[in-house]
Design an enzyme around this catalytic site. Structure first.
Site, PDB file in Angstrom:
ATOM      1  N   GLU A   1       0.824  -1.206   0.000  1.00 31.05           N
ATOM      2  CA  GLU A   1       0.000   0.000   0.000  1.00 31.05           C
ATOM      3  C   GLU A   1       0.856   1.252   0.000  1.00 31.05           C
ATOM      4  O   GLU A   1       1.917   1.278   0.616  1.00 31.05           O
ATOM      5  CB  GLU A   1      -0.785   0.075   1.309  1.00 31.05           C
ATOM      6  CG  GLU A   1      -2.046  -0.689   1.331  1.00 31.05           C
ATOM      7  CD  GLU A   1      -2.761  -0.470   2.654  1.00 31.05           C
ATOM      8  OE1 GLU A   1      -2.840   0.680   3.129  1.00 31.05           O
ATOM      9  OE2 GLU A   1      -3.219  -1.463   3.209  1.00 31.05           O
TER      10      GLU A   1
ATOM     11  N   CYS B   1      -3.029   1.828   8.565  1.00 33.89           N
ATOM     12  CA  CYS B   1      -2.022   1.345   7.627  1.00 33.89           C
ATOM     13  C   CYS B   1      -2.104  -0.175   7.509  1.00 33.89           C
ATOM     14  O   CYS B   1      -2.196  -0.867   8.499  1.00 33.89           O
ATOM     15  CB  CYS B   1      -0.627   1.682   8.126  1.00 33.89           C
ATOM     16  SG  CYS B   1      -0.510   3.243   8.967  1.00 33.89           S
TER      17      CYS B   1
END
Ligand code: SAH
Length: 350
Positions: free
Chosen positions: A99, A340
């Site tokens: 990501e 996250c």
């Protein structure tokens, strides 16, 4: 930083400008070709040698024979309707995913990148570490997160933070190559002052980084003001105790002149009490630093709760009254939230 694939080809995007120049010269080509190739890879973001039309066909074939070009594939993007923050899920050449995030600030656009697939640091509040560490990223895989986002963002990126999945100082050599590559005058030439590396406190590598002659900002994930509490939240603290981490921060500041940023995820009832604020003030007193308070992102697999706004402000004010420079990090992309690492986890769980 050489990495070679199963066909014996070298990862050309991970090579520094000097390493590429050496390779070009040892192949019997003139040195200026290295400048052309480097520009194709790091400025024009070419994904294959066939695009490098100012190189003779013979050289393009030779390059294709010896090297491969790492390119990440965007699999998913999520755009915040509140502030335009974009979360990217990229597929790496081996099928793993990472990501990255693009954030729009007043001072410019900032990209947050991952440094590893997964993480084995085990911080209790973090989603990225739940599946453990799969592998380190190569310098090219770190660079290409910035490059792919730069293409989609029309080339405007002024800051890069290594705060995505992974512990950058657990992937030290790649991290340093990445920083040199990103700031290279032949490439994107992003100022090292606009690059931040966040660490959970790998002391020997914090010290090593201090001596690399780089001007990057170091962010230290503190999250607690004493050793006992810190090690209950961050197992890495059992290996590198708080006093050694603070000494390494002081050393980094002394060597580089760069003020340390401390990060502190506020967790309701765990590290946001009056006593925490008092201890934190005492710990940071006299240090040239900045404290970033981050109301903890709820992680599905964990049961940590963030304090409400008033409690977060109250904590900030206690620090400020004690002379500690503190801000509450502006939340970006609240509507596409998920801490996250959660986008990757959601994707991989199907
Ligand atoms: N491994 C590095 C960088 C990646 S994490 C580090 O530990 O610094 C980036 C930052 O996000 C770190 O400060 C980390 O502690 C913090 N973080 C992780 N999970 C979080 C959560 N659920 N809420 C708030 N901050 C979190």
């Amino acid at each position: 930083m050489k990495s070679v694939d199963e066909h014996g080809k070298t990862d050309i995007k991970s090579l520094s400008f000097d390493e590429l120049s050496e390779a070009v010269i040892s192949a019997g080509e003139p040195r200026y070709r290295a400048g052309q190739i480097y520009k194709w890879l790091h400025v024009k973001f070419a994904s294959s040698f066939s695009e490098m039309t100012n190189l003779p066909l013979r050289l393009r074939i030779l390059l294709d024979d010896k090297f491969f070009v790492t390119v990440l594939t965007p699999l998913r993007t999520e755009v915040s309707e509140l502030d335009g923050t974009v979360k990217y899920l990229f597929r790496l050449p081996d099928g793993n995913c990472v990501e990255s995030v693009l954030m729009h600030y007043h001072h410019g656009d900032s990209v947050c990148i991952s440094s590893q697939v997964g993480c084995h640091m085990g911080c209790r509040f973090c989603a990225s570490t739940i599946g453990g560490l799969i592998r380190n990223l190569t310098p090219a895989e770190m660079l290409d997160q910035v490059y792919r986002i730069s293409i989609q963002n029309g080339g405007r990126i002024s800051n890069v933070v290594v705060m995505g999945t992974g512990e950058p100082l657990d992937n030290y050599e790649s991290l340093v190559s990445f920083i040199r590559g990103l700031s290279d005058e032949h490439g994107l030439h992003i100022s090292q002052r606009n690059i931040t590396v966040s660490t959970c406190g790998i002391v020997p590598n914090m010290r090593k980084l201090a001596s690399e002659g780089l001007a990057v900002t170091l962010a230290l994930s503190l999250h607690a003001s004493n050793q006992a509490k810190r090690s209950s939240l961050m197992p890495v603290a059992l290996r590198y105790p708080l006093d050694e981490v603070m000494d390494a921060c002081d050393y980094y500041f002394k060597e580089t002149g760069r003020r340390i940023t401390f990060e502190y995820a506020l967790i309701s009832g765990v590290n946001d009490t009056d006593q925490d604020a008092a201890e934190l003030t005492a710990l940071l007193k006299g240090r040239n630093c900045h404290m970033n308070l981050i109301p903890v992102n709820p992680v599905r697999e964990r049961n940590f709760v963030r304090p409400d706004r008033e409690a977060a402000f109250a904590f900030q004010h206690k620090l400020e009254r004690g002379g500690i420079n503190a801000t509450i990090r502006r939340e970006m992309g609240r509507d596409i939230d998920g801490a996250c690492g959660q986008l990757r986890r959601r994707f991989e769980e199907g």
